[in-house]
Every structure is written in structure tokens, then in C-alpha cells.
Design a protein around this motif. Structure first.
Motif, PDB file in Angstrom:
ATOM      1  N   ASP A 104      32.602  43.408  39.685  1.00 38.00           N
ATOM      2  CA  ASP A 104      33.376  42.365  40.348  1.00 38.00           C
ATOM      3  C   ASP A 104      34.872  42.640  40.321  1.00 38.00           C
ATOM      4  N   ALA A 105      35.385  43.071  39.179  1.00 38.26           N
ATOM      5  CA  ALA A 105      36.828  43.273  39.050  1.00 38.26           C
ATOM      6  C   ALA A 105      37.316  44.381  39.977  1.00 38.26           C
ATOM      7  N   LEU A 106      36.578  45.504  40.017  1.00 35.09           N
ATOM      8  CA  LEU A 106      36.994  46.607  40.889  1.00 35.09           C
ATOM      9  C   LEU A 106      36.842  46.243  42.362  1.00 35.09           C
ATOM     10  N   THR A 107      35.772  45.499  42.683  1.00 34.23           N
ATOM     11  CA  THR A 107      35.564  45.066  44.059  1.00 34.23           C
ATOM     12  C   THR A 107      36.708  44.191  44.537  1.00 34.23           C
ATOM     13  N   SER A 108      37.121  43.234  43.695  1.00 34.67           N
ATOM     14  CA  SER A 108      38.196  42.328  44.107  1.00 34.67           C
ATOM     15  C   SER A 108      39.549  43.024  44.099  1.00 34.67           C
ATOM     16  N   LEU A 109      39.727  44.009  43.240  1.00 30.97           N
ATOM     17  CA  LEU A 109      40.975  44.779  43.254  1.00 30.97           C
ATOM     18  C   LEU A 109      41.154  45.454  44.603  1.00 30.97           C
ATOM     19  N   VAL A 110      40.119  46.145  45.058  1.00 31.38           N
ATOM     20  CA  VAL A 110      40.206  46.850  46.344  1.00 31.38           C
ATOM     21  C   VAL A 110      40.291  45.856  47.497  1.00 31.38           C
ATOM     22  N   GLY A 111      39.487  44.787  47.438  1.00 34.87           N
ATOM     23  CA  GLY A 111      39.511  43.784  48.502  1.00 34.87           C
ATOM     24  C   GLY A 111      40.859  43.096  48.625  1.00 34.87           C
ATOM     25  N   THR A 112      41.483  42.797  47.484  1.00 36.24           N
ATOM     26  CA  THR A 112      42.797  42.162  47.491  1.00 36.24           C
ATOM     27  C   THR A 112      43.850  43.113  48.048  1.00 36.24           C
ATOM     28  N   TYR A 113      43.782  44.371  47.630  1.00 33.60           N
ATOM     29  CA  TYR A 113      44.709  45.376  48.168  1.00 33.60           C
ATOM     30  C   TYR A 113      44.568  45.455  49.688  1.00 33.60           C
ATOM     31  N   ASN A 114      43.334  45.500  50.173  1.00 32.00           N
ATOM     32  CA  ASN A 114      43.110  45.610  51.613  1.00 32.00           C
ATOM     33  C   ASN A 114      43.598  44.379  52.370  1.00 32.00           C
TER      34      ASN A 114
END
Length: 319
Positions: A104-114
Motif C-alpha cells: 500500500d505505501a509504495l502504491t500510494s507513493l507512486v500514485g501521489t507522485y503521478n
């Protein structure tokens, strides 16, 4: 007992550079478990090179068929399976919602960056490169000190685990966290965000109306987050970017008309007509809907996967 583990190359996902263990992790496992042998199938594509594995004393070979257990990220075609071998595929564990593989943390990191990448592109304010450009989190956060953001309002809807990754981006961009009450009632001279983990208990329209960006996990604790066309089409709404962190779980977010890809992560959504348009259309909301964003961040994802396997899977071999 001696047991051989083979780390397979990804055959059916050419763009997936992830791997089950980093070179350093395999080196550490060899020291912890002398009876285990690790071999890595040669690959030109993965995030860690063959030479990096060899420098840690790990055998790299084009043939690992003599290994007892073969470990990969994505399942391979049945025609390529070897009779009598045991296979472990990480994405199968993730799809089963295995608690050991909550990315979850890595998914949201990339999603937030995008999401910020999409906003910069939409309004031609700044141009952020694809996150795969960065070798690690430190390089990413250093780069994010460059963009200067207008006083945006960002609503983040997700779990506490999602927030951990999103905060990496928020802090790097110097975006302040504020309470929901202040978010709705006050104006700020800097970019701010608020965090919602129980959307069913609030009036979501009040947040989407004042937000420039919404970053949403469409399923929280097994409950779908409903974002309707009517809500997105609110009169005088400011919303211009929606990042769907989990576009394959439900169709509850109206603007997620389809999944996008790491190579082409953005498309436009026209809320008054409920259709896809060019993202530069003046009335368009930019949608980010990549189903597996961790592919875009292969180094740290691989290290996370390896740490989980080393902690929970490898020890079971001896039981």
C-alpha cells in the motif's frame, strides 16, 4: 539437506524490472542459511544487473532448471512450467491479499507522485519525469524540492498504510497537512492536504468541490469509495486531477473509465458528458489509473518483496 532456489527472469512482462530478491538480500540469506543455494537466471531487463549478483557471490546462469524452487514476480505461461518443480509467484500472493505483501505505501507513493505529475502537465507549470527515472527514494525526494506549487488543496482518501507512502511525496513538496475543518473553511497561502480514512462518514462532495487534486483508494477496508459523475460534475468545482490508487478493485469512481499504463498514465475525463477526452480539454479532469504502480518503482519494490520473503517465507522451508 541442500535446497536450491532459482530466481527466474520475467518472461511475460517485459516492462516489469522487479525481482524477488536484491543481490545484497541473497548475500545475507546465504550467510543465514548455509544449506540454501541461490541461483539467478540471467536477465538484461531487471533492475539489478547480472554483475551486481555475481559481485555478491551469487551464481548467475542462463539455465536454472536444476533448482528445486523457482521464484518470480509474475506467473509464467503453463507451457513454460517445468514438471516436478515448485513455483512461487509474488503477484499471486498479492492478489490473494496476503498480509505479508501489502504494498500500500509504495502504491500510494507512486500514485501521489503521478497526481502531481499530471497537474504539472495539465497546466504546463512543471514537467516531472516518470518515477522510474529515479534510482531510489532519496534521489526522488531531492528532486521534488525543485517544483514550486501554487496554493493547491489536495484531498487524500485511503488507509493509514496508504498515507505512509503519500506523505513521502507531500513532505518532499513541502505540502502541509491540515484538519478537515480547516481544509473546508480556510484559504491558505501554500499547498495543503487533508486525510480521510472513513469517507462514508463525511459529505464527500464538500471536499471534492474545494479540492484541486483528489488521490483516492477506491476500496478501504473492503468498502468501496463512491465518487459519482454527479459529484465530479459539481457546479463551480475546482477538481482537475483524480488519481485512482486501486483502479482494478471496483468501478466506484466514475472518472475511471479504463485503466491506464505506466507508459501512458494519464487521460482526460469530461464530467458533464461522462466520456474520455484529451487531458488538455479545458473542462477535463486528468485521471491517473495505473493498476500496478509498483512496476514503476522497481528497486524499492524489489527490496520490499525480498524483505518479506526473507522474513516470512524462507524460514518455513525448514519447518
Amino acid at each position: 539437506m541442500s535446497l536450491k532456489f532459482g530466481i527466474v527472469k520475467e518472461l511475460n512482462q517485459e516492462l516489469d524490472r522487479r525481482v524477488a530478491f536484491s543481490p545484497t538480500q541473497l548475500e545475507e540469506l546465504k550467510l543465514l542459511y548455509p544449506r540454501l543455494e541461490f541461483r539467478v537466471e540471467s536477465s538484461d531487463n531487471r533492475i539489478f544487473t547480472d554483475e551486481e549478483y555475481e559481485s555478491k557471490g551469487i551464481t548467475v546462469s542462463s539455465d536454472i532448471t536444476d533448482c528445486d524452487v523457482l521464484i518470480g514476480i509474475n506467473p509464467i505461461a503453463p507451457s513454460n512450467l517445468i514438471l516436478g518443480k515448485e513455483y512461487l509467484f509474488v503477484t499471486d500472493l498479492i492478489k490473494k491479499v496476503n498480509p505479508l505483501f501489502t504494498l500500500d505505501a509504495l502504491t500510494s507513493l507512486v500514485g501521489t507522485y503521478n497526481a502531481f505529475r499530471a497537474f504539472g502537465l495539465k497546466f504546463e507549470l512543471f514537467k516531472l519525469p516518470a518515477i522510474a527515472t529515479f534510482s531510489d527514494q532519496a534521489t526522488l525526494t531531492t528532486y521534488l524540492k525543485r517544483p514550486v506549487l501554487p496554493p493547491l488543496k489536495i484531498t487524500f482518501i485511503g488507509s493509514e498504510a496508504n498515507l505512509v507512502g503519500a506523505e513521502v511525496i507531500m513532505k518532499a513538496l513541502k505540502i502541509k497537512k491540515v484538519s478537515s475543518d480547516d481544509f473546508l473553511s480556510k484559504n491558505f497561502a501554500q499547498a495543503v492536504y487533508t486525510f480521510i480514512n472513513s469517507p462514508e462518514q463525511i459529505n464527500l462532495e464538500s471536499f471534492t468541490t474545494v479540492s484541486d487534486i483528489c488521490i483516492i483508494n477506491s476500496s478501504i477496508n473492503g468498502k468501496s469509495v463512491l465518487v459519482s459523475q454527479e459529484l465530479l460534475n459539481t457546479k463551480d468545482g475546482k477538481l482537475r486531477v483524480v488519481a485512482d490508487l486501486n483502479p482494478m478493485s471496483t468501478n466506484s469512481i466514475a472518472c475511471t473509465l479504463r485503466q491506464s499504463t505506466p507508459e501512458d498514465p494519464f487521460y482526460g475525463y469530461l464530467p458533464n458528458e461522462n466520456k474520455e477526452v484529451d487531458l488538455h480539454h479545458p473542462g477535463a479532469i486528468v485521471v491517473v489509473a495505473v493498476p500496478d504502480t509498483t512496476i514503476e518503482y522497481p528497486k524499492e519494490t524489489s527490496e520490499f518483496i525480498g524483505s518479506q520473503l526473507a522474513q516470512y517465507y524462507i524460514p518455513t522451508v525448514f519447518k
